[in-house]
Design a protein around this motif. Structure first.
Motif, PDB file in Angstrom:
ATOM      1  N   VAL A  31       0.993  -1.306  -0.116  1.00  0.00           N
ATOM      2  CA  VAL A  31      -0.123   0.018   0.138  1.00  0.00           C
ATOM      3  C   VAL A  31       0.854   1.147  -0.112  1.00  0.00           C
ATOM      4  N   GLY A  32       0.629   2.282  -0.773  1.00  0.00           N
ATOM      5  CA  GLY A  32       1.305   3.481  -0.826  1.00  0.00           C
ATOM      6  C   GLY A  32       2.911   3.405  -1.616  1.00  0.00           C
ATOM      7  N   ASP A  33       3.062   4.665  -1.643  1.00  0.00           N
ATOM      8  CA  ASP A  33       4.494   4.633  -2.229  1.00  0.00           C
ATOM      9  C   ASP A  33       5.441   4.958  -1.314  1.00  0.00           C
ATOM     10  N   TYR A  34       5.206   5.510  -0.248  1.00  0.00           N
ATOM     11  CA  TYR A  34       6.310   5.730   1.014  1.00  0.00           C
ATOM     12  C   TYR A  34       5.672   5.196   2.213  1.00  0.00           C
ATOM     13  N   LEU A  35       6.343   4.747   3.137  1.00  0.00           N
ATOM     14  CA  LEU A  35       5.885   4.136   4.390  1.00  0.00           C
ATOM     15  C   LEU A  35       6.803   4.833   5.439  1.00  0.00           C
ATOM     16  N   GLU A  42       0.460   7.617   0.197  1.00  0.00           N
ATOM     17  CA  GLU A  42       0.504   7.540  -1.459  1.00  0.00           C
ATOM     18  C   GLU A  42       0.470   8.910  -2.172  1.00  0.00           C
ATOM     19  N   ARG A  43       1.641   9.001  -3.043  1.00  0.00           N
ATOM     20  CA  ARG A  43       2.087  10.051  -3.941  1.00  0.00           C
ATOM     21  C   ARG A  43       1.200  10.100  -5.045  1.00  0.00           C
ATOM     22  N   LYS A  44       0.495  11.157  -5.582  1.00  0.00           N
ATOM     23  CA  LYS A  44      -0.047  11.425  -6.874  1.00  0.00           C
ATOM     24  C   LYS A  44       0.079  12.842  -7.355  1.00  0.00           C
ATOM     25  N   ILE A  75      -0.825  12.405  -0.737  1.00  0.00           N
ATOM     26  CA  ILE A  75      -0.338  13.751  -1.094  1.00  0.00           C
ATOM     27  C   ILE A  75      -0.625  13.780  -2.821  1.00  0.00           C
ATOM     28  N   ILE A  76      -1.456  15.207  -3.155  1.00  0.00           N
ATOM     29  CA  ILE A  76      -1.699  15.418  -4.313  1.00  0.00           C
ATOM     30  C   ILE A  76      -0.723  16.544  -4.761  1.00  0.00           C
ATOM     31  N   GLU A  77      -0.024  16.042  -5.614  1.00  0.00           N
ATOM     32  CA  GLU A  77       1.122  17.340  -6.056  1.00  0.00           C
ATOM     33  C   GLU A  77       1.061  17.823  -7.351  1.00  0.00           C
ATOM     34  N   ILE A 114      -8.052   8.393   6.007  1.00  0.00           N
ATOM     35  CA  ILE A 114      -6.920   8.872   4.754  1.00  0.00           C
ATOM     36  C   ILE A 114      -7.170  10.354   4.708  1.00  0.00           C
ATOM     37  N   ILE A 115      -6.108  10.914   4.935  1.00  0.00           N
ATOM     38  CA  ILE A 115      -6.009  12.287   5.203  1.00  0.00           C
ATOM     39  C   ILE A 115      -5.232  12.855   3.680  1.00  0.00           C
TER      40      ILE A 115
END
Length: 167
Positions: A31-35, A42-44, A75-77, A114-115
Motif C-alpha cells: 500500500v502506498g508509495d512511501y512508508l 500515496e503520492r499522486k 499527497i496530491i502534487e 485517509i488524510i
C-alpha cells in the motif's frame, strides 16, 4: 526510516529526501508509495490523481489503504487549474473527490482515515515526508491546548519574592 517503493526511485522526491539525511530503504509496498515510520503515504501528481479517479483505480488503492491502516495520507502534487481546464472537470467535482477521498473508508471494523494533502511540487512533498517522519520519531502525537499564563503584576511579583525567602 522511510521505505520507498522502487517505482519512485527515479523520481525527484527521493533525491530531495536525501538532503534531509533520513534513512531510506527501497522495497515493494503493498500500500502506498512511501512508508514513513509505519504510516503509508500515496503520492499522486495531479494528472495521475485525476486519471486514477476517472478510471476507478484510485478507489481500489484507497480501499486497500484504509482497509490496512488506521491512518494514512494521500499527497496530491501540483496545480489543479491546468487539469480542470484540460480535462473539462469542474472545480466542484474535484473538491467533491477530495472530500470523498478523506471521508470514505473501507468496510466497518477496518476503517482507516485517509488524510488528503495538496502540495505544489515534489520539493514540498519531500518536506512533508520529512516533517511527518520527524514528528513520528519524536512521538509528537497528542495535541494539548496552549495554557495562557496571566502576566504577573508588581504586587504578585513582590509576594512571590517574599514567599521565597526562608522563614
Amino acid at each position: 526510516m522511510i521505505v520507498i517503493t522502487p517505482n519512485e526511485k527515479r523520481g525527484p522526491v527521493p533525491k530531495e529526501l536525501e538532503k534531509y539525511d533520513i534513512p531510506i530503504v527501497y522495497q515493494d509496498l503493498k500500500v502506498g508509495d512511501y512508508l514513513v515510520n509505519g504510516l503509508p503515504v500515496e503520492r499522486k501528481e495531479i494528472s495521475d490523481y485525476v486519471s486514477s479517479k476517472q478510471s476507478g483505480h484510485l478507489d481500489d488503492q484507497l480501499f486497500n489503504q484504509s482497509n490496512s491502516y488506521g491512518i494514512s495520507y494521500v499527497i496530491i502534487e501540483g496545480s489543479i487549474m491546468t487539469q480542470l481546464v484540460e480535462r473539462q472537470i469542474t472545480r466542484q467535482s474535484y473538491i467533491s473527490s477530495l472530500v470523498g477521498t478523506s471521508l470514505k473508508r473501507a468496510e466497518e471494523g477496518k476503517s482507516g482515515q485517509i488524510i488528503t494533502v495538496n502540495v505544489e511540487s515534489y520539493f514540498e512533498t519531500a518536506m512533508f515526508l520529512y516533517y511527518l517522519h520527524k514528528k513520528l520519531e519524536e512521538k509528537d502525537l497528542i495535541r494539548f491546548p496552549k495554557i495562557m499564563k496571566k502576566p504577573i503584576g508588581t504586587k504578585d511579583m513582590l509576594i512571590y519574592i517574599l514567599c521565597s525567602i526562608p522563614g
